[in-house]
Design a protein around this motif. Sequence first.
Motif, PDB file in Angstrom:
ATOM      1  N   TRP A  65      -6.205  -7.485 -18.952  1.00 20.93           N
ATOM      2  CA  TRP A  65      -6.567  -6.385 -18.052  1.00 20.93           C
ATOM      3  C   TRP A  65      -5.730  -6.398 -16.778  1.00 20.93           C
ATOM      4  O   TRP A  65      -5.379  -5.332 -16.254  1.00 20.93           O
ATOM      5  N   LEU A  66      -5.394  -7.577 -16.307  1.00 19.64           N
ATOM      6  CA  LEU A  66      -4.528  -7.658 -15.129  1.00 19.64           C
ATOM      7  C   LEU A  66      -3.140  -7.113 -15.440  1.00 19.64           C
ATOM      8  O   LEU A  66      -2.525  -6.416 -14.624  1.00 19.64           O
ATOM      9  N   ASN A  67      -2.649  -7.406 -16.625  1.00 21.17           N
ATOM     10  CA  ASN A  67      -1.345  -6.876 -17.039  1.00 21.17           C
ATOM     11  C   ASN A  67      -1.381  -5.363 -17.214  1.00 21.17           C
ATOM     12  O   ASN A  67      -0.374  -4.680 -16.997  1.00 21.17           O
ATOM     13  N   GLU A  68      -2.547  -4.823 -17.607  1.00 20.66           N
ATOM     14  CA  GLU A  68      -2.686  -3.376 -17.766  1.00 20.66           C
ATOM     15  C   GLU A  68      -2.725  -2.663 -16.420  1.00 20.66           C
ATOM     16  O   GLU A  68      -2.522  -1.449 -16.341  1.00 20.66           O
ATOM     17  N   GLU A 121      -2.045   3.912  -7.693  1.00 21.44           N
ATOM     18  CA  GLU A 121      -1.114   3.325  -8.656  1.00 21.44           C
ATOM     19  C   GLU A 121      -1.773   2.148  -9.370  1.00 21.44           C
ATOM     20  O   GLU A 121      -2.734   1.554  -8.869  1.00 21.44           O
ATOM     21  N   ARG A 122      -1.243   1.863 -10.525  1.00 22.25           N
ATOM     22  CA  ARG A 122      -1.726   0.681 -11.239  1.00 22.25           C
ATOM     23  C   ARG A 122      -1.442  -0.563 -10.405  1.00 22.25           C
ATOM     24  O   ARG A 122      -0.429  -0.644  -9.706  1.00 22.25           O
ATOM     25  N   ALA A 123      -2.339  -1.495 -10.482  1.00 21.08           N
ATOM     26  CA  ALA A 123      -2.168  -2.726  -9.711  1.00 21.08           C
ATOM     27  C   ALA A 123      -1.004  -3.531 -10.265  1.00 21.08           C
ATOM     28  O   ALA A 123      -0.818  -3.633 -11.482  1.00 21.08           O
ATOM     29  N   GLU A 124      -0.228  -4.074  -9.371  1.00 18.09           N
ATOM     30  CA  GLU A 124       0.896  -4.917  -9.788  1.00 18.09           C
ATOM     31  C   GLU A 124       0.397  -6.340  -9.981  1.00 18.09           C
ATOM     32  O   GLU A 124      -0.335  -6.875  -9.145  1.00 18.09           O
ATOM     33  N   TYR A 125       0.784  -6.900 -11.082  1.00 16.77           N
ATOM     34  CA  TYR A 125       0.314  -8.251 -11.400  1.00 16.77           C
ATOM     35  C   TYR A 125       1.501  -9.150 -11.684  1.00 16.77           C
ATOM     36  O   TYR A 125       2.340  -8.854 -12.534  1.00 16.77           O
ATOM     37  N   ILE A 126       1.563 -10.244 -10.959  1.00 17.76           N
ATOM     38  CA  ILE A 126       2.602 -11.248 -11.175  1.00 17.76           C
ATOM     39  C   ILE A 126       1.913 -12.514 -11.672  1.00 17.76           C
ATOM     40  O   ILE A 126       1.198 -13.180 -10.913  1.00 17.76           O
ATOM     41  N   ARG A 154      -7.027  -8.549  -8.510  1.00 15.19           N
ATOM     42  CA  ARG A 154      -7.770  -9.614  -7.854  1.00 15.19           C
ATOM     43  C   ARG A 154      -7.201  -9.859  -6.468  1.00 15.19           C
ATOM     44  O   ARG A 154      -5.986  -9.956  -6.288  1.00 15.19           O
ATOM     45  N   VAL A 155      -8.127  -9.967  -5.511  1.00 18.65           N
ATOM     46  CA  VAL A 155      -7.749 -10.163  -4.111  1.00 18.65           C
ATOM     47  C   VAL A 155      -8.520 -11.360  -3.577  1.00 18.65           C
ATOM     48  O   VAL A 155      -9.740 -11.468  -3.785  1.00 18.65           O
ATOM     49  N   TYR A 156      -7.812 -12.234  -2.898  1.00 14.07           N
ATOM     50  CA  TYR A 156      -8.464 -13.411  -2.318  1.00 14.07           C
ATOM     51  C   TYR A 156      -9.042 -13.065  -0.957  1.00 14.07           C
ATOM     52  O   TYR A 156      -8.346 -12.568  -0.071  1.00 14.07           O
ATOM     53  N   ASP A 157     -10.335 -13.293  -0.793  1.00 12.44           N
ATOM     54  CA  ASP A 157     -11.029 -13.010   0.465  1.00 12.44           C
ATOM     55  C   ASP A 157     -11.135 -14.305   1.268  1.00 12.44           C
ATOM     56  O   ASP A 157     -11.853 -15.227   0.887  1.00 12.44           O
ATOM     57  N   GLU A 158     -10.409 -14.362   2.383  1.00  7.23           N
ATOM     58  CA  GLU A 158     -10.388 -15.581   3.194  1.00  7.23           C
ATOM     59  C   GLU A 158     -11.729 -15.852   3.869  1.00  7.23           C
ATOM     60  O   GLU A 158     -12.087 -17.006   4.104  1.00  7.23           O
ATOM     61  N   GLU A 159     -12.469 -14.793   4.196  1.00  9.02           N
ATOM     62  CA  GLU A 159     -13.749 -14.983   4.881  1.00  9.02           C
ATOM     63  C   GLU A 159     -14.766 -15.694   3.990  1.00  9.02           C
ATOM     64  O   GLU A 159     -15.479 -16.594   4.424  1.00  9.02           O
ATOM     65  N   LEU A 193     -10.250  -0.694 -11.069  1.00 10.22           N
ATOM     66  CA  LEU A 193      -9.646   0.550 -10.594  1.00 10.22           C
ATOM     67  C   LEU A 193     -10.047   1.717 -11.491  1.00 10.22           C
ATOM     68  O   LEU A 193     -10.292   1.544 -12.690  1.00 10.22           O
ATOM     69  N   SER A 194     -10.097   2.902 -10.911  1.00  7.13           N
ATOM     70  CA  SER A 194     -10.434   4.112 -11.665  1.00  7.13           C
ATOM     71  C   SER A 194      -9.208   4.585 -12.440  1.00  7.13           C
ATOM     72  O   SER A 194      -8.157   4.881 -11.849  1.00  7.13           O
ATOM     73  N   ILE A 195      -9.337   4.667 -13.755  1.00  3.43           N
ATOM     74  CA  ILE A 195      -8.216   5.134 -14.574  1.00  3.43           C
ATOM     75  C   ILE A 195      -7.963   6.614 -14.325  1.00  3.43           C
ATOM     76  O   ILE A 195      -6.826   7.085 -14.376  1.00  3.43           O
ATOM     77  N   ARG A 196      -9.007   7.369 -14.026  1.00  3.89           N
ATOM     78  CA  ARG A 196      -8.832   8.796 -13.717  1.00  3.89           C
ATOM     79  C   ARG A 196      -7.933   8.975 -12.501  1.00  3.89           C
ATOM     80  O   ARG A 196      -7.033   9.820 -12.490  1.00  3.89           O
ATOM     81  N   GLU A 197      -8.181   8.186 -11.470  1.00  2.00           N
ATOM     82  CA  GLU A 197      -7.352   8.293 -10.266  1.00  2.00           C
ATOM     83  C   GLU A 197      -5.917   7.853 -10.537  1.00  2.00           C
ATOM     84  O   GLU A 197      -4.971   8.389  -9.949  1.00  2.00           O
TER      85      GLU A 197
END
Length: 269
Positions: A76-79, A109-114, A84-89, A98-102
């Motif tokens: 799913w990350l590759n799609e 935009e699709r999330a970039e995954y490395i 995923r976001v790291y929350d420091e707090e 993410l909304s596929i419709r949007e």
Amino acid sequence: MKYRVQPYQVDIGETPIENIFLNQYLQLADGNSLKVYLYAIKNAKDPNAKEILTDQEIASDLGLTLREVKESWEFWLNEGIVKRVYDEETNQEITYFLSIREIVLGEIERAEYIPEEKTNMPNNSNSISQMFEEIESFLQIELNANELEKILNHIEDLGQEPEIIVEGFKFSDRKYGKRNLNYVLGILRNWHLDGIDTMEDLKKARERKNTKAKKIKLKRSYYRPKNNLEKAQVLEQNTGDEDGKKPKNIDDILLQRMIDKKKDNQKGE
């Protein structure tokens, strides 16, 4: 006066899923990936659900291995429809759906995954290194690369802690005289199926087993006469005369036994 709404005792809500997702991924994604996605997004949209849901919990709830869950998230990350976001707090990693419709409408935009570079050692490399040292010290031999990989894959799949792996080797040798890696991994898999993944789990399981054994032993215990006199006394209490009216005397019982035994010997001659 206060007013409250009685919460539902069962989950009778619903989880909306975009048709675009269903049309595209029911054919594209494998079964495990679909299960992980739907289970997690249902949890994300449910205000009464657990705020933190670990991959290990997802694996346990869906009957998957930890590796299968991680591979599903990798898909799913590759799609690009999950990020995923790291929350420091909170010191937590947050997964966003993410909304596929949007995405289709060009609103986002699709999330970039490395992908992270894979290493042979898990995050807890210190405890893993110590585990291998203890295993090799116990076996008095050095593990080869194939054996190291098998153990690491086992930990990744089932999520058992390094300490329980070491105990698996010791238990296998102590109980069955076996030090073969595949045999040990078989024992560890059985422990996992019994809910034993940590030393604390194993301790509790052994305590339950000992308690159960004591109860069984207590149920089986009963009075046993120590000598012939006590046996005769017990027999006297439970034996009446021919009319069944009064118990026989102990001497009569012993005498009758001697007579019967003598008759048996004469017949044998």
